[in-house]
Every structure is written in C-alpha cells, then in structure tokens.
Design a protein around this motif. Structure first.
Motif, PDB file in Angstrom:
ATOM      1  N   ARG A 146      46.215   2.066 -39.526  1.00  0.00           N
ATOM      2  CA  ARG A 146      47.568   2.361 -38.390  1.00  0.00           C
ATOM      3  C   ARG A 146      46.987   1.851 -37.183  1.00  0.00           C
ATOM      4  NH1 ARG A 146      52.490   2.928 -38.596  1.00  0.00           N
ATOM      5  NH2 ARG A 146      51.989   1.019 -36.833  1.00  0.00           N
ATOM      6  N   ASP A 151      48.854  -1.201 -34.931  1.00  0.00           N
ATOM      7  CA  ASP A 151      49.218  -0.976 -33.625  1.00  0.00           C
ATOM      8  C   ASP A 151      48.832  -2.275 -32.629  1.00  0.00           C
ATOM      9  OD1 ASP A 151      50.185   1.548 -34.073  1.00  0.00           O
ATOM     10  OD2 ASP A 151      48.559   2.485 -33.163  1.00  0.00           O
ATOM     11  N   THR A 196      55.857   0.702 -31.860  1.00  0.00           N
ATOM     12  CA  THR A 196      55.524   0.647 -32.957  1.00  0.00           C
ATOM     13  C   THR A 196      56.601   1.053 -34.278  1.00  0.00           C
ATOM     14  OG1 THR A 196      54.680   3.020 -33.625  1.00  0.00           O
ATOM     15  CG2 THR A 196      53.124   1.420 -32.614  1.00  0.00           C
ATOM     16  N   HIS A 213      44.457   2.552 -27.316  1.00  0.00           N
ATOM     17  CA  HIS A 213      44.672   3.189 -28.727  1.00  0.00           C
ATOM     18  C   HIS A 213      45.940   4.344 -28.568  1.00  0.00           C
ATOM     19  CE1 HIS A 213      41.800   0.601 -30.494  1.00  0.00           C
ATOM     20  NE2 HIS A 213      41.070   1.096 -29.820  1.00  0.00           N
ATOM     21  N   ARG A 214      46.739   4.492 -29.607  1.00  0.00           N
ATOM     22  CA  ARG A 214      47.529   5.600 -29.595  1.00  0.00           C
ATOM     23  C   ARG A 214      46.796   6.866 -29.263  1.00  0.00           C
ATOM     24  NH1 ARG A 214      50.829   6.527 -34.819  1.00  0.00           N
ATOM     25  NH2 ARG A 214      51.229   4.216 -34.526  1.00  0.00           N
ATOM     26  N   SER A 245      49.285   5.323 -23.628  1.00  0.00           N
ATOM     27  CA  SER A 245      49.925   5.249 -24.847  1.00  0.00           C
ATOM     28  C   SER A 245      50.377   6.596 -25.215  1.00  0.00           C
ATOM     29  CB  SER A 245      49.119   4.662 -26.089  1.00  0.00           C
ATOM     30  OG  SER A 245      48.556   3.332 -25.873  1.00  0.00           O
ATOM     31  N   ILE A 283      52.781   1.877 -27.683  1.00  0.00           N
ATOM     32  CA  ILE A 283      51.440   1.559 -27.128  1.00  0.00           C
ATOM     33  C   ILE A 283      51.399   0.581 -25.761  1.00  0.00           C
ATOM     34  CG2 ILE A 283      49.498   0.312 -28.159  1.00  0.00           C
ATOM     35  CD1 ILE A 283      50.223   2.735 -29.825  1.00  0.00           C
ATOM     36  N   THR A 298      51.321  -4.773 -33.382  1.00  0.00           N
ATOM     37  CA  THR A 298      52.550  -4.660 -32.659  1.00  0.00           C
ATOM     38  C   THR A 298      52.528  -5.128 -31.213  1.00  0.00           C
ATOM     39  OG1 THR A 298      53.117  -2.884 -34.147  1.00  0.00           O
ATOM     40  CG2 THR A 298      54.059  -2.778 -32.132  1.00  0.00           C
TER      41      THR A 298
END
Length: 284
Positions: free
Chosen positions: A73, A77, A6, A56-57, A62, A12, A80
C-alpha cells in the motif's frame, strides 16, 4: 503545497523542491519518519535535481486513516505521488524502511524507476531484529514515542555522535518523537509481515543501483547491504566510515557526496546512451 489523492481517498502530502528542469529524485524515508528526515539532503540534492519527498500516510501532513497499512500500500502511495507530479520515471532513494519500499517499487513498477539508492536497509528478516521491532512497538504503545526515542537512540546514532547527543537530537528528536503511536506501530507490523521472498526477486532489478551503509550501523549492519549488492545485478556498495543508521544526518556531507556522485554518473550515462540511439524513422 502538493497533495496526491490515492485510490482509497487518502491525501499524501509531499515536498517538491529543487530544480524544476532537473532529473526527478523520489526521496523515501523510513520507519516513523516524515519528509523532514531529508533536511540534511535538501540543499545538496535540490541544487541538482527535482526532488519529491513524500510523507507516508499517517505521518507529517498526510492524512491519517484508521485502516491497517502494509508495504505494498505504501508503494502504491509512492506511485500516486509520481503520477500527481507527472513524473514518468525517477531516481529513487530510500532509507531503512524506505529502502524496502524502494526495492518493492523497482520490482513491481520497474518502468517508474531510473536508478536506485538503497540506504541503511535490508531484504530479509532476522530473529533478533524481529524481537527488537516488537519491543519498539510495545514501548511506543505503552510509554509513548518520547520513551522510545530516549531508550533506543543508540540504534540510530553512532557512539561518537552520542557524546554530542543533544545537537543531533535537534534534527532527529522532533522527527522520531513526532510520529503518532498508531502509525509507528502500524508500520512495524507492516515491516514484520513482509514476505522474505523479496530476496529472490532482487535479481530482476535492471537499473543502476547504489547500496550505501554506515560502518557503525548496528540496526541494518554491513552484511545486509553486502547481501543486497550481491543479489542486485551490477549494484555498487559504498560504506561511510563512522556512520550509524542515521548517517544521512550524522554524516550528511559524506552521504551527499557519494549519492549525488552516483546519481550524476547515472544521468550522464543514460544521456550518452540516449544520444547514441538512432532517430525514429519518419512516417512514409
């Protein structure tokens, strides 16, 4: 295994599987759940489509940054991931919090979405759900994720399946209890900070949309899905009888049949339209 980087230097991770030449499907999971939440869809979707299932982050493989997260945000992601996979447009399937992210993606990046599947999700807050999510975050912080899962499974699994509790926990348990507390609580804060104005923007969504819900879902009940279907132009509504919030696992066969049928119809219709368009004029 693919990782997308990202603009704030967070990696990610996403699973890429299925038919390399198939239509791309972006599979977005919900609160505290990584890409393993789609295990019951892997075969049915993988034999038809090119599937991208991100973590997910803060979850799965990740990266786990120490910075607060918000829903925009998480949407960035997802974009991205699409960029990294070199996918211009995808059929986007989101469950629960992932359904909120799918709505936001369709609103803010309409050029990246071919169709939408919104499963067990909503477009606004209710007082009781705010209180419940606050309680979930408090239990996770003070007692841990195992205590959260043990006390709150009834919100995820229908009453009939609770009588078969342990077999189902073989799939749901590791996913629910494996989330880091900080990530889980941070996602709850992100959900609670969401602006309800998203409801007014749903009318701008201009892609085929399926809203699907279990008849026994008590976390995002049928009324939430009915509202989504009313606000999104041309949206279809499907109800899986006997399904609760985790119906993509609990009633996987029914869920997979309805959703793949919808996506297949959308793909066929879009190809028909493309076939009727005039060929571009040649340069003089």
């Amino acid at each position: 295994m693919p990782w997308a980087l990202t603009d704030d230097d967070v990696r990610i991770h996403y699973q890429a599987f299925g038919r390399a030449a198939g239509e791309p499907v972006l599979m977005v999971q919900g609160l505290g759940t990584d890409s393993r939440g789609w295990l019951a869809q892997r075969r049915a979707f993988g034999r038809r489509y090119r599937c991208l299932a991100p973590d997910h982050r803060g979850l799965g493989r990740s990266d786990r940054p120490d910075t607060p997260v918000d829903l925009p945000r998480l949407v960035d992601d997802l974009v991205t991931v699409l960029d990294h996979a070199e996918v211009e447009r995808a059929h986007v399937m989101g469950a629960s919090m992932g359904g909120i992210l799918a709505q936001l993606l369709a609103i803010t990046h309409p050029d990246r979405v071919s169709s939408l599947v919104l499963a067990c999700t909503a477009c606004h807050h209710t007082a009781w759900r705010r209180e419940l999510l606050d309680e979930w975050a408090d239990i996770a912080r003070t007692q841990g994720m195992r205590a959260f899962a043990n006390r709150n499974m009834r919100w995820i699994v229908g009453p009939r399946s609770l009588r078969r509790f342990w077999p189902l926990m073989g799939v749901l348990g590791p996913v629910m209890m494996g989330a880091p507390v900080a990530t889980f609580a941070g996602q709850i804060e992100a959900i609670l900070s969401m602006d309800d104005s998203i409801r007014a923007e749903l009318s701008t969504i201009d892609v085929p949309t399926l809203v699907i819900v279990g008849s026994q879902d008590i976390l995002t009940p049928l009324a939430d899905s009915e509202e989504l279907a009313e606000r999104i132009p041309g949206a279809e509504l499907a109800v899986v009888r006997g399904g609760a919030h985790g119906f993509m696992v609990e009633h996987a066969a029914a869920y997979n049949r309805v959703v793949t049928g919808f996506v297949d119809r959308v793909i066929a219709a879009q190809r028909d339209v493309a076939g009727t368009l005039p060929a571009p004029a040649s340069a003089a």
